[in-house]
Design a protein around this motif. Structure first.
Motif, short mmCIF file in Angstrom:
data_model
loop_
_atom_site.label_atom_id
_atom_site.label_comp_id
_atom_site.label_asym_id
_atom_site.label_seq_id
_atom_site.Cartn_x
_atom_site.Cartn_y
_atom_site.Cartn_z
N ARG A 297 0.84 -1.25 0.06
CA ARG A 297 -0.12 -0.10 -0.12
C ARG A 297 0.70 1.38 -0.04
NH1 ARG A 297 -2.93 -0.07 5.61
NH2 ARG A 297 -3.25 -2.49 4.76
N VAL A 298 0.33 2.48 -0.42
CA VAL A 298 0.94 3.71 -0.31
C VAL A 298 0.00 4.68 0.48
CG1 VAL A 298 0.01 4.29 -2.64
CG2 VAL A 298 1.93 5.50 -1.75
N SER A 299 0.73 5.43 1.11
CA SER A 299 -0.05 6.37 2.09
C SER A 299 0.61 7.72 2.14
CB SER A 299 -0.44 5.94 3.44
OG SER A 299 -1.11 4.89 3.59
N TYR A 300 -0.30 9.02 1.69
CA TYR A 300 0.24 10.24 1.74
C TYR A 300 -0.47 10.77 3.12
CZ TYR A 300 2.15 9.66 -3.05
OH TYR A 300 2.92 9.16 -3.99
N VAL A 301 0.52 11.39 3.77
CA VAL A 301 -0.24 12.21 5.13
C VAL A 301 -0.42 13.89 4.71
CG1 VAL A 301 -0.46 12.72 7.35
CG2 VAL A 301 0.63 10.46 6.60
N LEU A 302 -1.26 14.40 4.80
CA LEU A 302 -1.52 15.97 4.62
C LEU A 302 -2.00 16.52 5.85
CD1 LEU A 302 -2.58 14.60 1.52
CD2 LEU A 302 -1.69 16.85 0.89
N GLN A 303 -1.39 17.78 5.95
CA GLN A 303 -1.89 18.58 7.21
C GLN A 303 -2.32 19.83 6.80
OE1 GLN A 303 0.40 17.82 10.41
NE2 GLN A 303 -1.19 18.84 12.06
N GLN A 304 -3.60 20.58 7.56
CA GLN A 304 -3.65 22.16 7.53
C GLN A 304 -4.03 22.44 8.83
OE1 GLN A 304 -5.56 25.37 4.92
NE2 GLN A 304 -5.94 23.27 4.27
N ASP A 305 -3.22 23.34 9.48
CA ASP A 305 -3.63 23.35 10.92
C ASP A 305 -3.66 22.25 11.91
OD1 ASP A 305 -4.26 24.51 13.46
OD2 ASP A 305 -4.90 26.49 12.22
N LYS A 306 -5.02 21.89 12.43
CA LYS A 306 -4.96 20.66 13.19
C LYS A 306 -5.80 19.44 12.49
CE LYS A 306 -5.26 22.78 17.79
NZ LYS A 306 -5.31 24.17 17.44
N ILE A 307 -5.95 19.80 11.21
CA ILE A 307 -6.74 18.86 10.17
C ILE A 307 -5.51 18.13 9.46
CG2 ILE A 307 -8.46 18.25 8.41
CD1 ILE A 307 -8.85 21.57 8.60
N ARG A 308 -5.73 16.47 9.78
CA ARG A 308 -4.62 15.75 9.27
C ARG A 308 -5.55 14.64 8.41
NH1 ARG A 308 -0.34 15.21 13.40
NH2 ARG A 308 -1.65 13.74 14.38
#
Ligand code: FE2
Length: 379
Positions: free
Chosen positions: A64-75
């Motif tokens: 599998r492949v996973s990308y993690v993205l964040q904006q302030d407290k939202i992940r």
């Protein structure tokens, strides 16, 4: 019952919510998607999420492949399978892209697992500790409605990018944020007559209490109807409204969701901003599509909600909805479904004192959704 009596009763109920499961916040939301790389680009370019972490072949993960993205407290975590067969492919075939994990940030993932499974939760993941040179993360998990799960994340002893198994993801392409701050609430759609069962699950298994209840008379339009209850944890940081379809003249939008998603699942994620006009302007200019709100909505809205700080003109231009309760008002707006199937969408919300969820806007919203359903021929 008057609004005042209702909210007094609600506050009492929330105080009484047994906090055997203290939750610090939403840790992340993981979607299983058909193409995580392209989905990640969408959340960067259209929504202003920042690249954070990556896991895949380069980190020793083969399936599998996973990308993690964040904006302030939202992940957000976007995950796609790399090989044939298996659980993620099956999930995507059945549901299309959608939310698999609503991860909750806790101080003690082992205790969270014991408290919930001993109260009847079905285990998804027994507690396990992941370690690397940056420390350790403890995870455990339980099932909730449909095939959605809650993963408890204990990360006080971790200093790395996201969790062991991931490496920092720092691509050249970066976009400006759009002012999104945190997840205000996440809504689940469940099947006919299942709302009570799932509200009881959150009450009994997770110690949540009911915040507000709408009856179908409140929120039915000519064609569509639903029942909705809002469950909140003890400190109010986690709010899960649960919808079930109700009889209308034509097919309920909840039913349409259940059909295309093949069962219960996350209907919308509400993201908070403290400047909804700027946030929505940004999102629109980057291609995010919102539900159309009839201009006539603005002819009478101030009679309903009274005075507000904002000028009406930009709200009308952007199609932002307004609602008031006895503690203040809120501004909100809903996107069209962001996936191929007419399933999940986002809400943008700015609270100015109000603690409710826009009940007064439900009718205006549903009429707008029905126009969309009509175009898809699924009413
Ligand atoms: Fe909402």
């Amino acid at each position: 019952m008057s609004l005042d009596t209702t909210s007094l009763k609600l506050n009492k109920e929330v105080e009484d919510a047994a906090d055997f499961l203290p939750l610090l916040g939403t840790d992340y939301v993981e979607l299983y998607v058909g193409n995580a790389k392209q989905a990640a680009h969408y959340y960067q370019s259209a929504w202003g999420f920042q690249p954070m972490a990556y896991s895949g072949l380069e980190t020793g993960v083969k399936d599998r492949v996973s990308y993690v993205l964040q904006q302030d407290k939202i992940r957000l975590v976007l995950t796609s399978p790399l090989t044939e067969g298996g659980e993620i492919n099956r999930h995507i075939e059945k549901h299309g892209d959608g939310v698999k994990v609503i991860a909750l940030w806790v101080d003690d993932a082992v205790k969270s697992y014991k408290e919930t499974t001993s109260r009847g939760a079905k285990s998804y993941m027994e507690p396990k500790t992941l370690k690397d040179e940056n420390g350790e993360v403890v995870l455990s998990g339980i099932h909730t409605y449909g095939e959605t799960v809650h993963v408890f994340v204990e990360r006080s002893n971790y200093k790395g990018a996201f969790m062991p198994g991931f490496k920092a993801w720092n691509p050249q392409y970066k976009t400006a944020e759009t002012g999104l701050k945190f997840i205000d609430h996440m809504v689940g759609n469940v099947g006919w007559d299942e709302m009570r069962k799932w509200c009881e699950f959150y009450a009994k298994v997770m110690g949540f209490a009911q915040l507000v209840s709408f009856d179908d008379k409140d929120i039915s339009t000519d064609y569509t109807a639903l029942m909705s209850k809002v469950m909140s944890n003890g400190n109010g940081r986690i709010k899960f409204p649960i919808n079930e379809p109700a009889e209308g003249k034509k097919k309920s939008q909840i039913e349409e969701y259940i059909e295309f998603y093949n069962g219960a699942g996350v209907q919308h994620i509400a993201l908070a901003t403290d400047n909804i006009i700027e946030t929505v302007k940004q999102l629109k200019s980057r291609g995010v599509e919102f539900l159309y709100v009839p201009e006539t909505y603005y002819d009478t809205v101030l009679d309903r909600v009274g005075e507000i700080d904002e000028d009406l003109a930009p709200l009308k231009e952007l199609g932002i909805l307004i609602d008031r309760d006895d503690e203040g008002y809120l501004l909100q707006l809903f996107t069209k479904p962001v996936l191929d199937r007419p399933t999940m969408f986002f809400e943008i919300i700015q609270r100015k004192g109000a603690k409710s969820f826009g009940k007064g806007n439900f009718k205006a919203l549903f009429e707008a959704i029905e126009r969309e359903q009509e175009m898809r021929g699924t009413l």
